[in-house]
Design an enzyme around this catalytic site. Structure first.
Site, short mmCIF file in Angstrom:
data_model
loop_
_atom_site.label_atom_id
_atom_site.label_comp_id
_atom_site.label_asym_id
_atom_site.label_seq_id
_atom_site.Cartn_x
_atom_site.Cartn_y
_atom_site.Cartn_z
N LYS A 98 0.83 -1.22 0.00
CA LYS A 98 0.00 0.00 0.00
C LYS A 98 0.86 1.27 0.00
CE LYS A 98 -0.83 0.53 4.98
NZ LYS A 98 -1.82 0.82 6.01
N ASP A 99 2.16 1.16 0.35
CA ASP A 99 3.05 2.33 0.32
C ASP A 99 3.60 2.61 -1.07
OD1 ASP A 99 2.75 2.73 3.04
OD2 ASP A 99 4.57 1.61 3.58
N ARG A 149 -8.69 8.19 4.23
CA ARG A 149 -9.63 7.15 3.81
C ARG A 149 -10.43 6.64 5.00
NH1 ARG A 149 -9.13 1.98 4.78
NH2 ARG A 149 -6.97 2.21 5.45
N ARG A 150 -9.72 6.33 6.10
CA ARG A 150 -10.42 5.82 7.29
C ARG A 150 -11.31 6.90 7.89
NH1 ARG A 150 -4.72 3.43 9.24
NH2 ARG A 150 -4.83 1.35 8.33
N ARG A 167 0.55 10.13 14.13
CA ARG A 167 1.65 9.66 13.29
C ARG A 167 2.64 8.86 14.13
NH1 ARG A 167 3.79 11.96 9.06
NH2 ARG A 167 4.88 9.96 9.05
N ARG A 173 2.59 4.85 18.04
CA ARG A 173 1.15 5.15 18.08
C ARG A 173 0.46 4.44 19.25
NH1 ARG A 173 -0.77 4.59 11.90
NH2 ARG A 173 1.29 3.75 11.52
N CYS A 261 -2.69 9.38 -1.47
CA CYS A 261 -2.98 9.48 -0.03
C CYS A 261 -3.59 10.83 0.33
CB CYS A 261 -1.71 9.21 0.79
SG CYS A 261 -0.45 10.47 0.59
#
Length: 361
Positions: A98-99, A149-150, A167, A173, A261
């Site tokens: 996904k990166d 997105r979330r 972040r 986190r 993103c």
């Protein structure tokens, strides 16, 4: 004695040295675990090779006080690793798929898409809210996520919650969640928590009807030099056919939308009874506007090592010589068709406004 020494030296010279394959990775604990898992698979396949892991920091690892969507850099977690690949300092690089942008810099390709772990998002709750769900959290509870997105999907679904950027790597986190009183919960990729061995922290798994996932989420990609046929052949056996086809469809959808993103785009894919299903959606930043649809295509999930054309060009940055071409093209066309459908229904306006608002704030 000197005669024995010379004999020993000669014997040493005659012993063939093991070829060393240098593997690039980010320095975070999760990145190292992911890279170690890929190296373990390669070691099992190629016991005659030696693997050396070279870890480095990326732009995304260094800039921790800004939301990912604000930095405006498409290759936040990949650029430094690609520079090392370009300079021949490493032979391959392991990434979270996904990166990786849907358009890679010239000279690079994804030579392997490994079997996907859970693509879903997971909720980790502050210790005082263990046993809750997002729905049962108190009014105005703050939920941390680094993803537009979330936030867009969950704001729409759970309007009583507030979403705030958080972040740092997974360890950081979780530490912020546990030690500060700022967040009631944070959203993370379930696959990352699984790989770290932190399944016990998962309080809730978000299924697609609540929150669709990011393109490529849960899969690992191995990036190599596009013309390095030797390394391409070496890593190509790691392709998982079903994951590959799902991720080609997802990446094709995102590329055709020209998403990234900085805009909320999400997907859900499944292969069942010879059909590849792709659901894709776009959202406004606050989740108020959304557009999504589902399409499907007939697909034959190929057996690995089946003969295919010798000189397949890349599809959405992926090279898979050992997987037949036809299902790959069907997956790519499915992504393009769904993106075209949404664009024709007005998705471009939602994305443009989201991009402008994101840049303005």
């Amino acid at each position: 004695m000197s005669g024995n020494g010379n004999a020993a030296e000669t014997a040493e010279e005659d012993t063939p040295k093991m070829r060393v394959i240098r593997v690039g990775t980010r320095k975070s604990q999760l990145a190292r675990i992911q890279t170690d898992s890929v190296v373990a698979m390669l070691k099992a396949l190629y016991p005659g090779l030696q693997f050396e892991i070279i870890a480095m920091s990326t732009t995304g690892d260094k800039i921790l006080d800004t939301a990912l969507s604000k930095i405006g850099e498409k290759s936040l977690f990949t650029k430094e690793l690609e520079h090392a690949l370009e300079r021949n300092e490493v032979d391959l690089v392991v990434h979270s798929l996904k990166d990786l942008p849907t358009v890679l810099p010239p000279g690079f390709t994804i030579g392997a898409v490994c079997k996907r772990e859970s693509p879903y998002d997971a909720v980790v709750f502050h210790p005082k809210f263990v046993g809750k769900t997002l729905e049962t959290l108190p009014e105005k509870s703050v939920v941390g996520t680094s993803s537009l997105r979330r936030a867009a999907q969950l704001q729409r679904k759970f309007p009583h919650l507030e979403f705030k950027s958080i972040r740092g790597n997974l360890n950081t986190r979780l530490q912020k969640l546990d030690e500060l009183q700022e967040f009631s919960a944070i959203i993370l990729a379930a696959a990352g928590l699984q790989r770290m061995g932190w399944q016990n922290r998962v309080g809730q798994i978000l299924h697609p009807e609540e929150c669709m996932y990011a393109v490529g989420q849960g899969a690992l990609g191995v990036e190599v030099r596009a013309k390095d046929q030797d390394i391409l052949d070496l890593v190509g056996v790691l392709h998982d056919p079903e994951t590959l086809l799902r991720c080609i469809a997802e990446r094709s959808f995102l590329r055709h939308l020209e998403g990234g993103c900085s805009v909320p785009v999400a997907v859900h894919t499944a292969i069942k009874d010879g059909q590849l299903y792709l659901t894709g959606g776009v959202w406004s930043l606050n989740g108020a506007e959304t557009m999504q649809d589902t399409m499907q295509t007939t697909i034959h999930v190929p057996v690995q090592h089946e003969d295919g054309p010798e000189d397949d060009p890349q599809l959405v940055g992926i090279t898979a010589h050992n997987i037949p071409r036809q299902p790959q093209l069907a997956a790519e066309n499915l992504g393009i068709s769904l993106a075209t459908l949404l664009l024709n229904k007005g998705a471009k306006n939602i994305l443009d406004v989201a991009r402008q608002l994101n840049e303005a704030h």
